[in-house]
Design an enzyme around this catalytic site. Sequence first.
Site, short mmCIF file in Angstrom:
data_model
loop_
_atom_site.label_atom_id
_atom_site.label_comp_id
_atom_site.label_asym_id
_atom_site.label_seq_id
_atom_site.Cartn_x
_atom_site.Cartn_y
_atom_site.Cartn_z
N VAL A 149 0.87 -1.05 -0.01
CA VAL A 149 0.12 -0.02 -0.03
C VAL A 149 0.75 1.21 0.02
CG1 VAL A 149 -1.87 -1.08 1.23
CG2 VAL A 149 -0.19 0.27 2.54
N SER A 150 0.17 2.39 -0.29
CA SER A 150 1.01 3.80 -0.26
C SER A 150 2.25 3.63 -1.36
CB SER A 150 1.18 3.95 1.00
OG SER A 150 1.54 5.61 1.12
N ASN A 151 3.34 4.08 -0.66
CA ASN A 151 4.54 3.93 -1.52
C ASN A 151 4.86 2.80 -1.76
OD1 ASN A 151 4.77 7.00 -1.19
ND2 ASN A 151 6.67 6.75 0.50
#
Length: 688
Positions: free
Chosen positions: A294-296
């Site tokens: 998730v995210s980065n």
Amino acid sequence: MNRNAWITATFSMSASLATLLVSTVMVEAWTDEEPVFQTHYDGVTNDLLTAGLGKSGLGSTTPPAFTDPLHPMPEELRRLAIYSNYRALIDPTPGGGYGSLYGPNVTADGTVTNGEGLIAGDEYITFDRGDDGHGHVTMMVQVPDSYDPAKGCIITAPSSGSRGVYGAIATAGEWGLKHGCAVAYTDKGSGTGAHDLQNNTVNLIRGERQDAAVAGDDSNFTATLTRRERAAFNAAYPNRFAFKHAHSQKNPEKDWGRNVLQSIKFAFSVLNKKFGQRGAEISKRNTLVIASSVSNGGGASVRAVEQDDEHLIDGLAVGEPNVNPEFSSKFSIVQSGRPPLQAHSRPLIDYITLVNVFQGCANLAAANAAAPLNAAPSTQRCADLHTKGLLAGSTLADQANEAQKIINDFGILPEQNLVQPGYWFAFVPQSISVTYANAYGRFSVADHLCNYSFGASASGVPGSLAPSAEAAIFGTSNGIPPTAGINLINDAAPDGPREDRVSTPAQNLDGALCLRSLATGKDAASGTKLFGPQSVGAHRINEGVEQIIASGNLHRTPAVFVTGRSDGILPPNFASRAYFGLNNVVEGSISPLHYYEVTNAHHLDSFNQFAGYNAMFIPLHRYFIQAMDLMYDHLLHGKALPPSQVVHTIPRGDGAPSITLANVPPIVDTPPASALITFSAGEVNIPN
């Protein structure tokens, strides 16, 4: 409310040495002449997923402590790192779904058990130094004892945010281990590496602190300063730190995709060492590989699929990915009832520095009065923005409303407005702006960009970090201030260096404008083109941004994105929605990307444990798990992926009663036409 009261962990639970005794061996080099630390966890006293804490320990508000707080053992640091990282990515409260919708005690098929969820297996950790031999990217592979080579699978788990190698343990890590897959982790070169410049100490790969000169090339991260340069910096700014993501001078994000691909290769190497002698080589031909996180970490896996020339990856399933898609004028984004957005696909450094300028004033908008954790507004920020000609309103109310309108007119959805004041209070856009400007421009800590530095502070005044806090930094740091007792320091404050937000009545507006100017190449106040050193700095940042732009080409690899509509860090119009549009332009009718946008969900599920957030928002993590399930079923059994859609959720409401399945309906195979997300005639169409 004291911001650090809930950001900073306190240690009060004693840890038994007996529960940490494991068998760790250092194996001779497997790749690139790097040694590998191999540890077996029995799943009783210690394990891969919870470090022996189990569901109850991870759910406890009391973090694990050290036998000797000044000299923690690697296993103690690992335990604290898993505890900290796990709780940072999910809402750890039972009312929010922990222990019922997700958590170690919830099995792969969703069955809720009374167990603790410990998972036995082997863990392997090493450095990947990259092409230059000095990358110091940490890679780790976990192989559960349940792994079956005949049904082999690898799940990638690059770290979320700027976190260390355990930074995806709660998301891709947990899903993979529960399904008997090997999990390939990497810190992406942006993980927990903290160089104490005053005392010249650094982290080793497993978290121990050591003198930088003694650590040498075994350091997780050491700032590239000569002895004279470090002495000069310390004389001017004592007790400061350099952090790996911000100050490595490598723009690590440009290599995130390669880091993920290297972690997959490391996983194959591990699996062949462990199982290869039992039969044929374990390879892409007989092993399912899903790129995830998730995210980065999600953005890193997206880039890995784009760069996967060896076709290692079978599918992609990510949550709220940090992608910076290449701009294309061939599409616009239309959300029902709103004007088409042509200026989509802006890079993170553009929109985060805009928020960093205006949010402190926007917090005061009347519509944000009910925003949770709205504890750091600045009337002086509004006044100074007006004085500099950036706000036209003459009253505080007009100025605050105008600041909020500027943010939304930029393309940031109004659904995030109630989220952002709490993020501001937690110093999220401020620290992202500083970290990424430094990283993209490959600035040294000694460059002192926009007069910012990183250091501990007491009552706002910089000072030395407590030795016990420094010893624990591997287990507590998220890689970006404020973290582990390290804050953002404004070294240009009128009364001398101060912690950034309390450094001036306007919360260091000058620093925010400096960062905004560097991000755009124009003076943030006057709009004129930069010249001189600032122009050079802006050019360096722009070059760095160009290196991280995503192409939108997934090479027909089946893919799923899930994103919260209220995302206040990676606005959908610039990240997930924009990438969906670009991919449809690039791959056309054969686009493999399925996009699921979830209402009443934002970027940081961990905030849902706080009052206000718990009533208004549901866990996006619930949909990350479903995305992984859908992709696994698609690749293993050929089941079609559901069409792109908006998933309409129901917040818990007043009093935040315990969440139920009614609050979080599933992604469905046949959504109503009114929920379908489509791409047609050059438009990404997003229903309300």
